[in-house]
Design an enzyme around this catalytic site. Sequence first.
Site, short mmCIF file in Angstrom:
data_model
loop_
_atom_site.label_atom_id
_atom_site.label_comp_id
_atom_site.label_asym_id
_atom_site.label_seq_id
_atom_site.Cartn_x
_atom_site.Cartn_y
_atom_site.Cartn_z
N ASP A 139 0.83 -1.21 0.00
CA ASP A 139 0.00 0.00 0.00
C ASP A 139 0.86 1.27 0.00
O ASP A 139 0.34 2.36 0.17
CB ASP A 139 -0.95 -0.01 1.21
N HIS A 141 3.33 1.90 2.16
CA HIS A 141 3.83 2.36 3.46
C HIS A 141 5.35 2.25 3.55
O HIS A 141 5.97 1.41 2.91
CB HIS A 141 3.14 1.63 4.63
N GLU A 146 1.03 4.37 7.10
CA GLU A 146 0.03 3.86 6.16
C GLU A 146 -0.57 5.02 5.34
O GLU A 146 -0.44 6.19 5.72
CB GLU A 146 -1.08 3.16 6.95
#
Length: 243
Positions: A139, A141, A146
């Site tokens: 994602d 990160h 995040e």
Amino acid sequence: MLHTRIIVAKNPEEVGKLAADVFEDVLNRKPAGVIGLATGSTPLPLYRELIKREQEGKIDFSKVRSANLDEYKGLAPDHPQSYRKFMQDNLLDHISIKPENTIVPLGLAEDVQAMCEAYEAQIEEWGGVDLQLLGIGHDGHIGFNEPDTYFPGMTHEVQLTEMTIDANKRFFDSIDDVPRAAFTMGIGTIMAAKKIVMVVTGSDKKEILRKTFWGPVDPQVPASILQFHPDVVLICDEAAYPL
Ligand code: PGA
């Protein structure tokens, strides 16, 4: 793509060797340098190579200081899945670094704010991170920062996304055992490092790598902020290289 240097390696082992070259270069110039370390599968060939190079006399970790990116909230340092334990097993126990010169956020911290501030203060007292190692999550990160609506500044507590919990369940007996929260250096902490080396391998990382370095800088892709860092070396294997 203003400042990023990109090296495409044949495979994960070669990524590890090339990343080790960067560590060797920085630490030979600054033997008491401060290195930022990361967990995950991608850095493992690098850590094996660093251990080997110290045995061969090419690197000396006896004066080096290390600060890790992150730790699961609620896990004790000796918990089998804690990031402190991961670092001891995969690197720190096998090199000459002094235990008191290694820091990982404290998973069992009672006063989270105080622990996070002390973490930042320790890095600052050491003179800042000279070389920060990063992997990347699917994602986008870095550390456990995040996707969000902003780039968080300093070391802080985060709630993990379902994608991260799912990706990390392979290390636990069941998905219910994966902690839902963690402590992580902030994007500001990471961006303050003088030099950053990011290691990325495997075709499953190709799309997020494209978004990170060839897309807009966007807190929904936290790693994309690295486009604004003046000294990033991206080392990826052919499978992950998006172009
Ligand atoms: P991985 O983790 O190296 O195990 O893919 C990377 C990350 O989540 O930062």
